[in-house]
Motif scaffolding. Structure first.
Motif, short mmCIF file in Angstrom:
data_model
loop_
_atom_site.label_atom_id
_atom_site.label_comp_id
_atom_site.label_asym_id
_atom_site.label_seq_id
_atom_site.Cartn_x
_atom_site.Cartn_y
_atom_site.Cartn_z
N LEU A 107 8.12 1.58 10.72
CA LEU A 107 7.16 1.34 11.82
C LEU A 107 5.86 2.10 11.60
O LEU A 107 4.78 1.58 11.90
CB LEU A 107 7.79 1.72 13.15
CG LEU A 107 8.96 0.83 13.58
CD1 LEU A 107 9.59 1.37 14.86
CD2 LEU A 107 8.52 -0.60 13.76
N ALA A 108 5.94 3.32 11.06
CA ALA A 108 4.72 4.08 10.78
C ALA A 108 3.88 3.40 9.70
O ALA A 108 2.65 3.37 9.80
CB ALA A 108 5.07 5.50 10.36
N ALA A 109 4.53 2.85 8.69
CA ALA A 109 3.79 2.14 7.64
C ALA A 109 3.04 0.95 8.23
O ALA A 109 1.88 0.70 7.91
CB ALA A 109 4.74 1.69 6.55
N PHE A 110 3.71 0.20 9.13
CA PHE A 110 3.05 -0.93 9.78
C PHE A 110 1.86 -0.47 10.60
O PHE A 110 0.78 -1.05 10.52
CB PHE A 110 4.06 -1.67 10.65
CG PHE A 110 3.42 -2.67 11.56
CD1 PHE A 110 2.92 -3.86 11.06
CD2 PHE A 110 3.31 -2.43 12.92
CE1 PHE A 110 2.32 -4.78 11.89
CE2 PHE A 110 2.72 -3.34 13.76
CZ PHE A 110 2.23 -4.52 13.25
N ILE A 111 2.03 0.60 11.36
CA ILE A 111 0.94 1.09 12.21
C ILE A 111 -0.21 1.62 11.37
O ILE A 111 -1.39 1.38 11.69
CB ILE A 111 1.48 2.17 13.18
CG1 ILE A 111 2.38 1.51 14.20
CG2 ILE A 111 0.35 2.90 13.87
CD1 ILE A 111 3.15 2.48 15.07
N ILE A 112 0.07 2.31 10.29
CA ILE A 112 -0.98 2.84 9.42
C ILE A 112 -1.78 1.71 8.79
O ILE A 112 -3.02 1.73 8.80
CB ILE A 112 -0.38 3.77 8.35
CG1 ILE A 112 0.11 5.06 9.00
CG2 ILE A 112 -1.40 4.06 7.25
CD1 ILE A 112 0.94 5.93 8.08
N ILE A 113 -1.10 0.69 8.28
CA ILE A 113 -1.81 -0.44 7.66
C ILE A 113 -2.64 -1.17 8.70
O ILE A 113 -3.80 -1.54 8.46
CB ILE A 113 -0.81 -1.38 6.97
CG1 ILE A 113 -0.24 -0.71 5.74
CG2 ILE A 113 -1.47 -2.70 6.61
CD1 ILE A 113 0.87 -1.45 5.08
#
Length: 133
Positions: A107-113
């Protein structure tokens, strides 16, 4: 010999689970790539980002969340069947912790991108997509 059987069984289970994904890959009729290079449906940057959007939706919502739910259930099963064994409880805690960390990382990777793309000024459907249309 035992490890070989375990690997073969794991591979067969993986194949059984992945076959519906392959067979239903184009169930919506649009396919993976949303363009056909015709005059009204060109393959441009927006089509590329729509492709990435489909892949992210599939990985995040169709793979990560169900697999994490299965792993949470497995950790609960280990907790119930531990019978007071500290080894089993440690394994349950490890499975639960790793599942939570994996879910947070995905989820953090999605939010960062998504944040990086919005800072760069992209405002297509592929940034603020609605995963549940």
């Amino acid at each position: 010999m035992q490890k070989t059987k375990k690997n073969i069984i794991s591979f067969l289970i993986f194949l059984i689970l992945i076959i519906p994904v392959i067979s239903l890959a184009s169930a919506d009729g649009l396919g993976l790539v949303p363009c056909d290079n015709s005059a009204e449906n060109l393959c441009d940057f927006n089509a590329f980002m729509a492709l990435i959007n489909k892949v992210i939706k599939f990985i995040l919502f169709d793979l990560v969340i169900p697999i994490s739910a299965i792993m949470f259930a497995y950790a609960g099963f280990l907790m119930v069947t531990s019978g007071g064994s500290t080894e089993a409880k440690n394994r349950m805690k490890s499975v639960f912790t790793n599942t939570v960390l994996g879910l947070i990382i995905a989820l953090a990777a999605f939010i960062i991108i998504r944040t990086i793309l919005s800072i760069l000024g992209y405002e297509g459907d592929w940034i603020g997509f609605n995963p549940f249309p």
